[in-house]
Design a protein around this motif. Structure first.
Motif, short mmCIF file in Angstrom:
data_model
loop_
_atom_site.label_atom_id
_atom_site.label_comp_id
_atom_site.label_asym_id
_atom_site.label_seq_id
_atom_site.Cartn_x
_atom_site.Cartn_y
_atom_site.Cartn_z
N THR A 190 72.36 -13.19 25.30
CA THR A 190 72.07 -12.75 26.67
C THR A 190 71.95 -11.24 26.73
OG1 THR A 190 73.46 -14.60 27.44
CG2 THR A 190 72.84 -12.93 29.06
N LEU A 191 72.93 -10.54 26.19
CA LEU A 191 72.95 -9.08 26.23
C LEU A 191 71.79 -8.48 25.43
CD1 LEU A 191 76.80 -8.71 25.86
CD2 LEU A 191 75.47 -7.93 27.83
N CYS A 192 71.39 -9.17 24.36
CA CYS A 192 70.29 -8.67 23.54
C CYS A 192 68.94 -8.76 24.25
CB CYS A 192 70.23 -9.43 22.21
SG CYS A 192 71.55 -8.97 21.06
N ASN A 193 68.84 -9.53 25.32
CA ASN A 193 67.62 -9.60 26.11
C ASN A 193 67.46 -8.42 27.05
OD1 ASN A 193 65.83 -12.31 26.18
ND2 ASN A 193 67.91 -12.83 25.55
N VAL A 194 68.56 -7.75 27.39
CA VAL A 194 68.53 -6.72 28.43
C VAL A 194 67.63 -5.54 28.09
CG1 VAL A 194 69.97 -5.05 29.69
CG2 VAL A 194 70.76 -7.41 29.37
#
Length: 451
Positions: free
Chosen positions: A229-233
């Motif tokens: 999830t955080l890597c999509n930001v």
């Protein structure tokens, strides 16, 4: 571990326009360190977020993108961020990255942390800026020793470059980041159990409300997000909402891309970044290459051991939460497992339920007592010593341990594959009932409050 591109047989090269998570990966599988990461436009999104965007604008952008949690639950990320308190006087807040990843057949977060540690750090940095959190923790599965080594090195590189620590990018914003290795429990994937473990407590889930956004780590507002999830930001901030939404296939209600995979006796087990909405058949045939010679696909799980079994005819379902729900189960982590025709489903389920039973925190009665009961019954059936009524008792346990019947989602996830296996392969369970067994009254149906 392999990671291929959108096109079958690697004919299409990964690019920033189509593969926001994986285009920076090296062909040799080595980690991408700071100099190379920045040469590949790394931390450009963080610089944009710090220089050109208000904190609330970052939250709104993530909300508008439709990004949902990639750990399995699929809760909208921007909505979760919006639950953090607006009160500026609350100056102690935490950002936690759930990197426990103990779901069987799932290794997507491991790949990101081992090979692209700075992508996770950049995602956390932007998220911390948006949420006004001054300290972050990566709660890492203890067995992921290489990931721990790479993340700690990347944190030190980012500190030395002024991308972590005090007055980041001259903004006056401070953010410290720590890698915390867990003691190894499946239940730590539940966010409040993770918080308890981080605090040095027993890893039991907490009652909600209050939710972590209000009362989290050490009683302070806390946001917990998964690694993927955080890597999509960063890509969402760098390239915008419309582009991000355009990545998904027509018909998908989930936006962007997803790390998906296939394990089992397939010709090409691996992990690929694919757009939401691809079909299970594309994933199975075009990327995993179908079953190895001499094996036939019996059934498959779409996203980890806690998702229900599907039949080969379900492969045409689209891989997104709603698409998989239409055929009766959940998307989960998106890493599928193929079960071949040599596998006895009773033995497979006994093995699974032993794992889930062992990993129960023991906090609530249905889970603590129900899962070992299922193991006992399955072991007897596996050995041909099952009694008449045992299958009905197992189905009763599926109901008693279903959604809303236990303190957290551990037990519902544990019994979902059991219920689906009996649904599709009941004769294999019936074969384990001793022909001269006495009739045992089946477990009563669960009482539904308000019915």
């Amino acid at each position: 571990m392999t990671l291929t591109s959108f096109g079958p047989a690697n004919r299409i090269k990964r690019s920033a326009e189509t593969h926001p998570l994986t285009w920076r990966l090296r062909d040799d599988g080595e980690a991408v360190w700071l100099d190379e990461y920045q040469a590949k436009n790394g931390y450009a999104a963080a610089r944009k977020a710090f220089a050109d965007m208000a904190q609330d604008d970052i939250v709104q952008t993530v909300k508008d993108s439709g990004l949902k949690g990639r750990g399995g639950a699929g809760f909208p990320t921007g909505v979760k961020w919006g639950l953090m308190p607006k009160d500026e006087s609350i100056n102690i807040r935490y950002l936690l990255c759930n990197a426990d990843e103990m779901e069987p057949n799932t290794w997507k977060d491991r790949m990101l942390m081992e090979q692209l540690p700075h992508l996770l750090i950049e995602g956390m940095l932007i998220s911390a800026r948006a949420l006004k959190t001054y300290r972050g923790y990566i709660f890492l599965r203890g067995e992921y020793t290489t990931a721990a080594k790479h993340l700690n090195r990347a944190v030190e590189e980012a500190k030395a470059a002024g991308l972590l620590g005090k007055n980041i990018l001259g903004s006056g914003f401070d953010f410290e980041l720590f890698v915390h290795t867990g003691a190894g429990r499946y239940i730590c994937g539940e966010e409040t159990a993770l918080i308890n473990s981080l605090e040095g407590r027993r890893a039991n889930p907490r009652s909600k409300p209050p939710f972590p956004a209000a009362v989290g780590v050490w009683g302070k507002p806390t946001c917990v997000n998964n690694v993927e999830t955080l890597c999509n930001v960063p890509a969402i901030i760098a390239d915008g909402v419309d582009w991000y939404k355009s990545l998904a296939r027509v018909g998908s209600e989930d936006m962007g891309t997803k790390l998906m995979g296939f394990s089992g006796k397939v010709k090409n087990p691996g992990l690929w970044e694919l757009p939401f909405g691809v079909t299970g058949r594309e994933l199975f045939e075009d990327y995993a290459g179908g079953m190895r010679d001499g094996y036939k696909l019996k059934c498959w799980q779409p996203g980890g051991a806690g998702t229900g079994f599907l039949l080969p005819e379900h492969l045409d379902a689209q891989m997104y939460a709603g698409g998989i729900a239409k055929v009766g189960t959940r998307m989960g982590t998106g890493l599928a497992m193929a079960v071949d025709d040599s596998v006895n489903m009773v033995s497979l389920l006994r093995n699974m339920e032993e794992f889930f039973s062992r990993e129960s925190c023991g906090f609530c009665t249905p889970c603590r007592d129900g899962l070992p009961w299922s193991v006992k019954l399955l072991r007897a059936i596996e050995n041909g010593e099952g009694q008449a009524g045992d299958i009905e008792t197992l189905l009763g346990l599926v109901g008693f341990l279903g959604p809303g019947k236990t303190f957290c989602a551990h037990a519902p996830g544990a019994v979902e594959p059991l219920g689906s296996a009996i649904k599709y392969f009941r004769p294999e369970f019936e074969a384990g009932i001793a022909p001269t067994s006495a009739v045992v009254p089946p477990l009563a149906k669960p009482i539904v409050v308000g019915a």
